[in-house]
Design a protein around this motif. Structure first.
Motif, mmCIF file in Angstrom:
data_model
loop_
_atom_site.group_PDB
_atom_site.id
_atom_site.type_symbol
_atom_site.label_atom_id
_atom_site.label_comp_id
_atom_site.label_asym_id
_atom_site.label_seq_id
_atom_site.Cartn_x
_atom_site.Cartn_y
_atom_site.Cartn_z
ATOM 1 N N ILE A 53 -14.452 16.885 -11.852
ATOM 2 C CA ILE A 53 -13.191 16.539 -12.520
ATOM 3 C C ILE A 53 -12.447 17.809 -12.929
ATOM 4 N N ILE A 54 -13.164 18.768 -13.479
ATOM 5 C CA ILE A 54 -12.535 20.021 -13.914
ATOM 6 C C ILE A 54 -11.957 20.775 -12.722
ATOM 7 N N ALA A 55 -12.641 20.775 -11.576
ATOM 8 C CA ALA A 55 -12.126 21.438 -10.374
ATOM 9 C C ALA A 55 -10.848 20.762 -9.883
ATOM 10 N N ARG A 56 -10.812 19.430 -9.895
ATOM 11 C CA ARG A 56 -9.598 18.701 -9.495
ATOM 12 C C ARG A 56 -8.457 18.973 -10.465
ATOM 13 N N GLU A 57 -8.795 19.036 -11.756
ATOM 14 C CA GLU A 57 -7.792 19.330 -12.799
ATOM 15 C C GLU A 57 -7.147 20.695 -12.551
ATOM 16 N N LYS A 58 -7.983 21.692 -12.263
ATOM 17 C CA LYS A 58 -7.482 23.048 -12.020
ATOM 18 C C LYS A 58 -6.535 23.068 -10.820
ATOM 19 N N ALA A 59 -6.937 22.453 -9.717
ATOM 20 C CA ALA A 59 -6.101 22.437 -8.515
ATOM 21 C C ALA A 59 -4.774 21.723 -8.773
ATOM 22 N N TYR A 60 -4.839 20.584 -9.454
ATOM 23 C CA TYR A 60 -3.635 19.794 -9.754
ATOM 24 C C TYR A 60 -2.676 20.578 -10.647
ATOM 25 N N SER A 61 -3.194 21.166 -11.714
ATOM 26 C CA SER A 61 -2.314 21.879 -12.649
ATOM 27 C C SER A 61 -1.747 23.153 -12.011
ATOM 28 N N GLN A 62 -2.531 23.822 -11.182
ATOM 29 C CA GLN A 62 -2.023 25.039 -10.536
ATOM 30 C C GLN A 62 -0.943 24.716 -9.505
ATOM 31 N N GLU A 63 -1.072 23.604 -8.814
ATOM 32 C CA GLU A 63 -0.018 23.200 -7.880
ATOM 33 C C GLU A 63 1.273 22.890 -8.642
ATOM 34 N N LEU A 64 1.164 22.224 -9.786
ATOM 35 C CA LEU A 64 2.346 21.950 -10.607
ATOM 36 C C LEU A 64 2.961 23.238 -11.143
ATOM 37 N N GLN A 65 2.132 24.234 -11.444
ATOM 38 C CA GLN A 65 2.652 25.532 -11.883
ATOM 39 C C GLN A 65 3.403 26.210 -10.737
ATOM 40 N N ARG A 66 2.830 26.183 -9.546
ATOM 41 C CA ARG A 66 3.495 26.797 -8.385
ATOM 42 C C ARG A 66 4.837 26.128 -8.096
ATOM 43 N N SER A 67 4.922 24.824 -8.325
ATOM 44 C CA SER A 67 6.156 24.094 -8.050
ATOM 45 C C SER A 67 7.232 24.341 -9.102
ATOM 46 N N GLY A 68 6.838 24.919 -10.250
ATOM 47 C CA GLY A 68 7.786 25.156 -11.331
ATOM 48 C C GLY A 68 7.861 24.031 -12.347
ATOM 49 N N LYS A 69 7.143 22.940 -12.103
ATOM 50 C CA LYS A 69 7.154 21.822 -13.052
ATOM 51 C C LYS A 69 6.391 22.161 -14.332
ATOM 52 N N TRP A 70 5.278 22.882 -14.191
ATOM 53 C CA TRP A 70 4.435 23.267 -15.338
ATOM 54 C C TRP A 70 4.728 24.741 -15.580
ATOM 55 N N ARG A 71 5.680 25.002 -16.463
ATOM 56 C CA ARG A 71 6.190 26.376 -16.618
ATOM 57 C C ARG A 71 5.260 27.299 -17.379
ATOM 58 N N HIS A 72 4.588 26.775 -18.402
ATOM 59 C CA HIS A 72 3.713 27.623 -19.226
ATOM 60 C C HIS A 72 2.480 26.830 -19.621
ATOM 61 N N ILE A 73 1.354 27.545 -19.737
ATOM 62 C CA ILE A 73 0.139 26.934 -20.270
ATOM 63 C C ILE A 73 -0.611 28.000 -21.057
ATOM 64 N N TRP A 74 -0.970 27.656 -22.295
ATOM 65 C CA TRP A 74 -1.723 28.561 -23.166
ATOM 66 C C TRP A 74 -2.921 27.829 -23.728
ATOM 67 N N ARG A 75 -4.066 28.468 -23.667
ATOM 68 C CA ARG A 75 -5.268 27.914 -24.291
ATOM 69 C C ARG A 75 -5.159 28.106 -25.803
ATOM 70 N N ILE A 76 -5.658 27.158 -26.556
ATOM 71 C CA ILE A 76 -5.714 27.287 -28.008
ATOM 72 C C ILE A 76 -7.093 27.847 -28.343
ATOM 73 N N ALA A 77 -7.117 29.011 -28.961
ATOM 74 C CA ALA A 77 -8.376 29.712 -29.231
ATOM 75 C C ALA A 77 -9.336 28.832 -30.027
ATOM 76 N N GLY A 78 -10.579 28.789 -29.558
ATOM 77 C CA GLY A 78 -11.623 28.056 -30.257
ATOM 78 C C GLY A 78 -11.630 26.558 -30.038
ATOM 79 N N GLU A 79 -10.752 26.053 -29.181
ATOM 80 C CA GLU A 79 -10.671 24.619 -28.936
ATOM 81 C C GLU A 79 -10.615 24.364 -27.430
#
Length: 96
Positions: free
Chosen positions: A23-49
């Motif tokens: 599931i995590i591997a599919r999530e990574k591929a899906y979100s990275q494709e959306l980033q490449r397309s420009g739909k997902w402009r920014h993503i930041w991890r919240i430290a400790g969570e």
């Protein structure tokens, strides 16, 4: 339209590790494709969570819902969405 999205992930501890990894591997591929397309402009991890803050640039609420509900981890997430508008004092023209 820009949306600020907080995603908190809560994968059940009893989910088999192989299934979790898939599931995590599919999530990574899906979100990275959306980033490449420009739909997902920014993503930041919240430290400790196991959570993130993201900015998505989509046509409307329907597209946002389709993208979010298409996330492989969607059923394990608590999601908060805030619509964003350009502030009149902003000086960058490319942040629309």
């Amino acid at each position: 339209m820009l949306f600020h999205v907080r995603m908190d992930v809560r994968i059940p501890h009893d989910l088999p590790s192989k299934e979790t990894a898939e599931i995590i591997a599919r999530e990574k591929a899906y979100s990275q494709e959306l980033q490449r397309s420009g739909k997902w402009r920014h993503i930041w991890r919240i430290a400790g969570e196991y959570a993130n803050y993201s900015v998505l640039d989509v046509n409307d609420n329907v597209e946002l819902h389709e993208i979010l509900s298409g996330l492989p981890l969607f059923k394990f997430m608590d999601i908060e969405v805030t619509p964003l508008l350009r502030h009149p004092n902003a000086i960058r023209e490319d942040d629309t």
